[in-house]
Design an enzyme around this catalytic site. Structure first.
Site, PDB file in Angstrom:
ATOM      1  N   LYS A   1      78.305  35.216  21.146  1.00 52.66           N
ATOM      2  CA  LYS A   1      78.560  34.404  19.960  1.00 52.66           C
ATOM      3  C   LYS A   1      79.367  35.215  18.956  1.00 52.66           C
ATOM      4  O   LYS A   1      79.071  36.379  18.705  1.00 52.66           O
ATOM      5  CB  LYS A   1      77.231  33.966  19.322  1.00 52.66           C
TER       6      LYS A   1
ATOM      7  N   GLU B   1      61.456  19.321  20.959  1.00 59.79           N
ATOM      8  CA  GLU B   1      60.839  18.493  19.929  1.00 59.79           C
ATOM      9  C   GLU B   1      59.574  17.796  20.419  1.00 59.79           C
ATOM     10  O   GLU B   1      58.572  17.714  19.688  1.00 59.79           O
ATOM     11  CB  GLU B   1      61.847  17.458  19.422  1.00 59.79           C
TER      12      GLU B   1
ATOM     13  N   ARG C   1      63.380  12.241  18.816  1.00 67.48           N
ATOM     14  CA  ARG C   1      63.282  12.677  20.200  1.00 67.48           C
ATOM     15  C   ARG C   1      61.832  12.827  20.650  1.00 67.48           C
ATOM     16  O   ARG C   1      61.566  13.020  21.831  1.00 67.48           O
ATOM     17  CB  ARG C   1      64.019  14.005  20.388  1.00 67.48           C
TER      18      ARG C   1
END
Length: 622
Positions: free
Chosen positions: A276, A362, A390
């Site tokens: 990243k 979730e 979700r």
């Protein structure tokens, strides 16, 4: 002319000789950094996928071959190479291009993604669709390591592994980072995969895929890797042909590997290691800081922001969580991989033994909280409104049905600005209020948010507090942990003829509208249980009722008021204002609210348009 200026679509890219791809990637990375620093946006993840994007569009015949980008915040290079370079300065702005893939934006955006872990399912559907139609094309899912922690990704892998004749390639973009630091057993497993990469490279299957130089290195080091975990184990047990790991920034490794994989049949799994922030030292050093950036000077980096005069609702929650944890040792905090976004960094540092980041999961976060509640603990699930969608079954079946004591702190309720429709929390009032045993609250300011969080925490059942993104109105915040009476609103302004029943963030603009109309304003506070007595009082004392909410009108707070009036046998003209029945694109939040008529002027105009011809309406134009 720069190489990047000659690329208007992937067909142009595929005309380049191989030796020009590395300089093109360097130009692309520079363009990304320069552009995102001017607009703001997701930076670290996109700097990490430059070479992978170039390689995919170079090797595969897009858009005939389908690429599905998981989460979608790693697609800026993809957008630039697929004809949107000249529009990139409009990124995440009103009427500009989205920060996520959108099917309506480009034929190269084969699937809209902004929530995690959907790519493998979608790509498998595309692969099977091609098979059914007798079309030969490839489907590629590019999924980050953080997204691999979600159950949906494994459901798709489990399904795909038995489809031996589908042209599906799953690429694991392993950058050891989601948004928050990676957590869980899967992350540890991926770390072990890295330690065993040379052993993986020496397997027979690699002989037909890996370029010769890599294979030779692997063979020389094979004996040193015998005791390491075989990387292919998990994915090959699921039915995939595992290849890798390989360097995701080395085009000389990526392109021949992808070209070889293109010739293979059946489900393929390529493990690519990236970094990243690659190529920008500040982002490499602090990938979380540069995950989602404001505008900044690349030469100086992101500077610490001056302390704002108004606290954000997220900060209010973070402070409350620590204060309540100090007061009650039963409190535990749960987040599905949103430590920073949900304001839990301080809580993690001060109460690490009571802090649980469950990864991008979730559904699990909600049921995990339910299990804690069964043991007499007091779980607080900090989750974005759009992400709680979700876990709706878990919310109903595992928490509400059993009337368990779980507090939900719903950040990003209502419109969210630059992230657009995928992240907007427009539906929580409607999808929560229909669930038995739920208490649903919406604060009008920062102090009321703190009070409502305390109220929800002390309520012995499931309760949700939904609050918007960004700063409040600047209300003074009391340090005491005080509760509000359940199901009771208040009158903020007394006027004539019209009563405006405002919910949450809409109280402030309704006060402005009421000044124009000489209307009464009630801060309703609760969507469930609704303050029916206050509704009856307002109906008895006024000619017209108007409900205003920063949420969908259908099934929302206004509908709750209409239902209450009907149940009481009260017939009164009522107007319901809220978000329209459509998905609202990205843009400045204040501008978006004005466009849908939810600023003070818009609310007043809507009321005048509805009731303005009535002779008894008193309009104060002063």
């Amino acid at each position: 002319m720069k190489l990047l200026d000659t690329i208007n679509n992937p067909a142009d890219l595929r005309k380049l000789p191989r030796h020009q791809l590395t300089p093109l990637a360097e130009e692309l990375r520079s363009f990304l950094l320069d552009s995102v620093s001017k607009t703001g946006g997701h930076l670290s993840s996109n700097l990490g996928t430059v070479e992978l994007t170039v390689a995919l569009h170079y090797v595969f015949n897009t858009p005939q071959d389908r690429i599905v980008w998981d989460v979608g915040h790693q697609t800026y290079s993809h957008k630039i190479l697929t004809g949107r370079r000249d529009k990139f300065h409009t990124l995440r702005q009103f009427d500009g291009i989205s920060g996520f893939p959108r099917r309506v934006e480009s034929e190269y955006d084969t699937f809209g993604t902004a929530h995690s872990s959907t790519s493998i399912s979608a790509a498998l559907g595309m692969a099977m669709g091609a098979k059914i139609k007798g079309e030969h094309r490839h489907s590629i899912a590019v999924i980050g390591d953080g997204s691999m922690t979600a159950g949906m990704a494994f459901e798709a892998l489990n399904n795909a592994g038995v489809e031996k004749d589908c042209n599906l390639l799953v690429i694991l973009n392993d950058n050891d980072m989601s948004i928050s630091p990676p957590v869980g057993a899967l992350n540890r497993y991926l770390a072990r995969l890295m330690s065993g990469q040379f052993y993986a490279a020496s397997k027979n299957v690699a002989k037909s895929v890996l370029p010769a130089p890599l294979l030779e290195v692997a063979k020389r080091l094979e004996e040193h890797a015998k005791g390491m975990v075989v990387p292919a184990t998990m994915f090959e047990e699921l039915g995939f042909n595992y290849i890798g790991p390989i360097d995701g920034h080395d085009l000389d490794s990526l392109i021949p590997t992808l070209q070889n994989i293109k010739q293979l049949k059946g489900p393929q799994f390529l493990h690519v290691v990236t970094r990243k922030g690659q190529g920008y030292k500040l982002a490499e050093a602090e990938p979380i800081l540069y995950h989602g950036t404001p505008k900044f000077n690349p030469a100086e980096g992101i500077k610490p922001a001056l302390a704002p005069s108004k606290k954000t609702y997220t900060e209010v929650f973070g402070d409350w969580l620590c204060d309540m944890a100090k007061a009650d040792k039963r409190l535990v905090g749960i987040t599905p991989a949103m430590r920073e976004g949900s304001g839990m960094v301080r809580f993690d540092k001060e109460y690490p033994e009571r802090y649980f980041d469950v990864g991008i999961a979730e559904q699990h976060s909600v049921t995990f909280g339910a299990g804690l509640a069964c043991e007499g603990l007091k779980p607080v699930v900090a989750i974005y409104s759009t992400f709680l969608q979700r876990a709706y079954d878990q919310l109903i079946h595992d928490v509400a049905l059993q009337d368990l004591d779980v507090t939900f702190a719903l950040d990003r309720a209502g419109l969210v600005g630059a992230d657009g429709a995928t992240h907007a929390g427009n539906y929580d009032l409607a999808y929560l209020r229909c669930i038995p045993n739920m208490v649903v609250m919406a604060p009008s300011d920062e102090n009321e948010c703190r009070q409502m969080l305390t109220t929800a925490y002390h309520y012995p059942g499931p309760a949700a507090v939904r609050y918007p993104r960004g700063a409040g109105i600047g209300a003074a915040i009391q340090q005491e942990l005080t509760s509000l009476p359940i199901g009771k609103g208040e009158i903020r302004r007394k006027g004539q003829k019209i009563a405006i029943l405002a919910f949450g963030s809409m109280v402030a603009p309704c006060m402005g509208a009421a000044d124009l109309l000489n209307a009464t304003v009630a801060n309703m506070r609760y969507v469930k249980p609704l303050d029916v007595e206050l509704v009856k009082q307002l109906a008895a004392e006024h000619d017209y009722l108007v409900t205003v909410e920063e949420g969908c009108i259908m099934g929302g707070a206004g509908a709750a008021v209409a239902e209450a009036l009907s149940a009481e046998g009260i017939c009164k003209p009522i107007q319901m204002l809220g978000l329209p029945d459509k998905f609202i694109d990205h843009g400045d939040p204040a501008k978006l609210l004005a466009l849908v008529g939810l600023d003070a002027a818009g609310i007043a105009a809507s009321i005048k348009a509805r009731f303005g011809d009535e002779p008894r309406l008193v309009v104060n134009n002063g």
